[in-house]
Each structure stands twice: as C-alpha cells, then as structure tokens.
Design an enzyme around this catalytic site. Structure first.
Site, PDB file in Angstrom:
ATOM      1  N   ASP A  56       5.028   1.495  -8.673  1.00 14.67           N
ATOM      2  CA  ASP A  56       4.507   2.657  -7.935  1.00 14.67           C
ATOM      3  C   ASP A  56       5.562   3.293  -7.029  1.00 14.67           C
ATOM      4  O   ASP A  56       5.321   4.359  -6.441  1.00 14.67           O
ATOM      5  CB  ASP A  56       3.336   2.232  -7.021  1.00 14.67           C
ATOM      6  CG  ASP A  56       2.043   2.010  -7.787  1.00 14.67           C
ATOM      7  OD1 ASP A  56       1.978   2.403  -8.968  1.00 14.67           O
ATOM      8  OD2 ASP A  56       1.108   1.441  -7.197  1.00 14.67           O
ATOM      9  N   LYS A  68      -1.323   6.578  -1.564  1.00 16.44           N
ATOM     10  CA  LYS A  68      -1.692   7.314  -2.790  1.00 16.44           C
ATOM     11  C   LYS A  68      -3.075   6.873  -3.278  1.00 16.44           C
ATOM     12  O   LYS A  68      -3.553   5.775  -2.967  1.00 16.44           O
ATOM     13  CB  LYS A  68      -0.663   7.113  -3.915  1.00 16.44           C
ATOM     14  CG  LYS A  68      -0.562   5.669  -4.474  1.00 16.44           C
ATOM     15  CD  LYS A  68      -1.485   5.398  -5.662  1.00 16.44           C
ATOM     16  CE  LYS A  68      -1.533   3.935  -6.005  1.00 16.44           C
ATOM     17  NZ  LYS A  68      -2.684   3.243  -6.232  1.00 16.44           N
ATOM     18  N   ALA A 122      -1.254   1.591  -2.355  1.00 15.15           N
ATOM     19  CA  ALA A 122       0.207   1.486  -2.485  1.00 15.15           C
ATOM     20  C   ALA A 122       0.943   1.542  -1.150  1.00 15.15           C
ATOM     21  O   ALA A 122       2.030   2.114  -1.058  1.00 15.15           O
ATOM     22  CB  ALA A 122       0.740   2.553  -3.450  1.00 15.15           C
ATOM     23  N   VAL A 126      -3.919  -2.634   4.257  1.00 20.27           N
ATOM     24  CA  VAL A 126      -3.106  -3.523   3.410  1.00 20.27           C
ATOM     25  C   VAL A 126      -3.941  -4.051   2.240  1.00 20.27           C
ATOM     26  O   VAL A 126      -5.140  -4.315   2.395  1.00 20.27           O
ATOM     27  CB  VAL A 126      -2.577  -4.690   4.278  1.00 20.27           C
ATOM     28  CG1 VAL A 126      -1.791  -5.699   3.449  1.00 20.27           C
ATOM     29  CG2 VAL A 126      -1.701  -4.141   5.404  1.00 20.27           C
TER      30      VAL A 126
HETATM   31  P1  ATP Z   1      -0.831  -1.456  -5.019  1.00 18.27           P
HETATM   32  O1  ATP Z   1      -1.836  -0.331  -4.975  1.00 18.27           O
HETATM   33  O2  ATP Z   1       0.592  -0.990  -5.242  1.00 18.27           O
HETATM   34  O3  ATP Z   1      -1.225  -2.635  -5.840  1.00 18.27           O
HETATM   35  P2  ATP Z   1      -1.870  -2.224  -2.515  1.00 18.27           P
HETATM   36  O4  ATP Z   1      -2.042  -0.941  -1.767  1.00 18.27           O
HETATM   37  O5  ATP Z   1      -3.079  -2.771  -3.169  1.00 18.27           O
HETATM   38  O6  ATP Z   1      -0.712  -2.024  -3.544  1.00 18.27           O
HETATM   39  P3  ATP Z   1      -0.237  -3.305  -0.421  1.00 18.27           P
HETATM   40  O7  ATP Z   1      -0.772  -2.716   0.844  1.00 18.27           O
HETATM   41  O8  ATP Z   1       1.045  -2.769  -0.918  1.00 18.27           O
HETATM   42  O9  ATP Z   1      -1.330  -3.291  -1.558  1.00 18.27           O
HETATM   43  O10 ATP Z   1      -0.155  -4.883  -0.182  1.00 18.27           O
HETATM   44  C1  ATP Z   1      -0.241  -5.832  -1.223  1.00 18.27           C
HETATM   45  C2  ATP Z   1       0.364  -7.151  -0.702  1.00 18.27           C
HETATM   46  O11 ATP Z   1       1.750  -6.960  -0.559  1.00 18.27           O
HETATM   47  C3  ATP Z   1      -0.172  -7.534   0.657  1.00 18.27           C
HETATM   48  O12 ATP Z   1      -1.116  -8.548   0.530  1.00 18.27           O
HETATM   49  C4  ATP Z   1       1.045  -7.988   1.446  1.00 18.27           C
HETATM   50  O13 ATP Z   1       1.065  -9.381   1.619  1.00 18.27           O
HETATM   51  C5  ATP Z   1       2.244  -7.626   0.590  1.00 18.27           C
HETATM   52  N1  ATP Z   1       3.195  -6.706   1.233  1.00 18.27           N
HETATM   53  C6  ATP Z   1       4.518  -6.746   1.051  1.00 18.27           C
HETATM   54  N2  ATP Z   1       5.126  -5.765   1.727  1.00 18.27           N
HETATM   55  C7  ATP Z   1       4.179  -5.053   2.342  1.00 18.27           C
HETATM   56  C8  ATP Z   1       4.216  -3.903   3.197  1.00 18.27           C
HETATM   57  N3  ATP Z   1       5.365  -3.306   3.543  1.00 18.27           N
HETATM   58  N4  ATP Z   1       3.040  -3.413   3.627  1.00 18.27           N
HETATM   59  C9  ATP Z   1       1.884  -4.016   3.257  1.00 18.27           C
HETATM   60  N5  ATP Z   1       1.806  -5.119   2.489  1.00 18.27           N
HETATM   61  C10 ATP Z   1       2.933  -5.630   2.023  1.00 18.27           C
END
Ligand code: ATP
Length: 314
Positions: free
Chosen positions: A141, A11, A105, A100
């Site tokens: 989210d 997203k 999200a 990641v």
């Molecule tokens: P948000 O936008 O919801 O804050 P994000 O996109 O910034 O999330 P994610 O890719 O969800 O970030 O990852 C944030 C942290 O969560 C990572 O550093 C990782 O260690 C942890 N994590 C836990 N589960 C997952 C998963 N299924 N996929 C990716 N990262 C994950």
C-alpha cells in the site's frame, strides 16, 4: 535542512477484488484506493548521531524495528549509505490520528511520509515514481500512500494508475476501539473459501483488470456521481470478515438504514466507511448511528475524501 514535518493521510478502498494468488505468496488484486482527510503528522529531525529513534504517544504503535516508519528510514540508509553517514540518524515523531490496525493503511502512510521526508532532508531529488519503487519494497500500500488521491491499484496493490480525483464527497469512518482484524487471517480465510474461483491464466487476469478500468465505477468517479459510486462499492473481504465479526456487519447495515449514499468495510476491516453528500448529512447520520448503537467503545470520524497523498506540513 535538518527537520521536516509531513501530513500522512489514511486511505479507504472504494473497490477491492481478489482475482487470484501469486507465486510470491501475495494475492493478485484490483482495487480503487482513495485517500481521506484523516491524517497522522510526522516530524523528522536529522539528529547527527548514529541512532534511529521513534517517538509516538499511542501505546498501540511499536517503537522498534517492526514499525513501518522505522523500516522506511532503514531502507533509505541502506540505499544511500554515504549520504546517510553524512547526516547521521533521525528522530521520527509520529502524532497518530489514524486508528491502528483499522484497514486504513496508517502504518503504510507513515512509511510513505518517512520516504518523502528523508528525500527532502537529504536533498536526494528522487521523483515520486522513484520513491514509489523504493516504497514497493516495504509494503504493497505504500506506493499509493505517497501519491494518494484516487487510483486503481493492481498486482499486489503496488502498481498504480491515477484516475479522476474524487474530493467532493464526505465520509464517516467508524471503528470499534478494541476490535482488530488480522489482514493475513482475512486473506487466508478468503483463499480457503474461494480459491476455486481464482483466475490463473494471465490473459484472464488482464481481462478482469481491464474490466474495472473501463467499468461503471471508474466512470461514476470521473463524473463525481456520488449516488452511482455508492451503488458500485465492493469489497471481496467482506465475504469472510462480516460473518466472523457481527459488530462490523451491524455497523454497515445501520449506516445504510440511516440513509448514507453507501457503506462498506475498508480493506480487511474492521473500519466501516459511509459516503455522504455533505458535511451536514455526515454529521447528522453519525449522530443517529452513534445514538442507535450506543456503544462507548465505538469511535467515529467525519471527514472528506481528499486528492493528495503525503504533503509537507506548512
Ligand atoms: P493495512 O490497511 O495496510 O493492512 P492497517 O491500517 O490495517 O494496515 P496499521 O495501522 O498499518 O494497519 O497497523 C497494522 C499493524 O502494524 C499494527 O498492529 C502495528 O503493530 C504495526 N505497525 C507498524 N508500524 C506502524 C505505524 N507506523 N503505525 C501503526 N501501526 C504500525
């Protein structure tokens, strides 16, 4: 059915306004969320053992109980202990395409996919709103990640109102490979700097939310007017992330200079998204910005806004 395969889209936030803080430690937000067609694939398999196992080739993804997909499976086992005992554990394989810790999200969408997948494998018959109530226990989210499309998210992000889906625009996503922005850092820094502007009277909070509901961005979305939408993009977290991360600020301004409709940081960053009228325009601008910045560690994706959340992988 013992196995189920799902598509889990990332997203972006077309709008993110921090209205205040909340007694539960979260922030009071009003956001316009949008799924994009950059998706992870999750394969769930009921393994008949008592073990919950995660598999993922991406070394940045934790494979233990801190993984949001794991937490989602655990939650389902706790909520439905007898059915869980009948089916036993699960093998969950995550094929990661969403970067990641990028503000896209990715983890939330993986958790959403596990909730939807277990609902199928265990034949629970839970409706989307019922799944979203469970999802809200895991993360703000995740309810949105289940239904996707275009939605206004309020509260801590878990209360959703669907609006007209926006799927006519293309988007370029760009992220520096080794750059991560901590979401708690971004919100805490914002609070330190802007807490004096926070609204605390529930009446004022309600007014701020309805201003967005009836505001020009929602109208522009309902008319699928890309030029107007791009003018009205907003993310309060840019006020703290852009000064601290000049690479993100540079990326955003290079996109604008290259002629996209509009560019903005997604969530707490560091991903920057740029809206375009067509695939052709998006591809050309991506190449232009890539050549201009010339950083081999800068990754790009050209994709489209999409009108779905978690889907069965047919
Ligand atoms: P948000 O936008 O919801 O804050 P994000 O996109 O910034 O999330 P994610 O890719 O969800 O970030 O990852 C944030 C942290 O969560 C990572 O550093 C990782 O260690 C942890 N994590 C836990 N589960 C997952 C998963 N299924 N996929 C990716 N990262 C994950």
């Amino acid at each position: 059915m013992r196995s189920f395969s799902l598509i889990a889209p990332a997203k972006i936030n077309l709008y993110l306004e921090i209205i205040g803080d909340r007694p539960d430690g979260y922030h009071e937000l009003v956001m316009i969320m949008q799924t994009v067609n950059l998706c992870d694939r999750l394969d769930l398999h009921a393994n008949g053992t008592d073990r919950l196992r995660l598999h993922c080739q991406n070394p940045e993804v934790p494979l233990d109980e801190t993984n949001l997909a794991y937490k989602a499976a655990k939650l389902m086992q706790q909520e439905f202990p007898q059915i869980a005992a009948n089916f036993g554990g699960l093998d969950i394989t995550i094929d990661k395409s969403i970067p990641v810790a990028a503000g896209l999200a990715g983890g939330s969408s993986n958790a959403a996919a596990v909730l939807v997948g277990i609902n199928q494998i265990w034949s629970l018959g839970l409706t989307v709103p019922e799944l979203q109530i469970l999802a809200a226990k895991l993360g703000s989210d995740i309810p949105f990640s289940i239904s996707g499309g275009t939605a206004i998210a309020t509260g801590r992000g878990e209360q959703l109102d669907s609006i007209h889906d926006l799927d006519n625009l293309w988007v370029i996503l760009a992220k520096h490979r080794n750059l991560g922005v901590s979401t708690p850092w971004a919100y805490n820094t914002y609070k330190q700097k802007f807490a004096h502007e926070y609204l605390s009277d529930p009446h004022d909070v309600k007014k701020a939310v309805s201003k967005v509901h009836s505001g020009p961005l929602v109208k522009a979305i309902s008319h699928k007017n890309g030029v107007e939408i791009a003018k009205l993009l907003h993310n309060d977290l840019e006020k703290v992330v852009l000064p601290a991360y000049p690479q993100v600020a540079q990326l955003r301004s290079e996109f604008k200079e290259a002629g996209v409709l509009g560019a903005m940081m997604s969530g707490s960053g560091p991903t920057v998204f740029a809206l375009c009228e067509s695939e052709n325009q998006a591809t050309k601008i991506k190449e232009k910005v890539q050549a201009k910045i010339a950083d081999p560690e800068l990754d790009f994706w050209v994709t489209k806004l999409c009108s779905h959340g978690i889907l069965a992988n047919q």
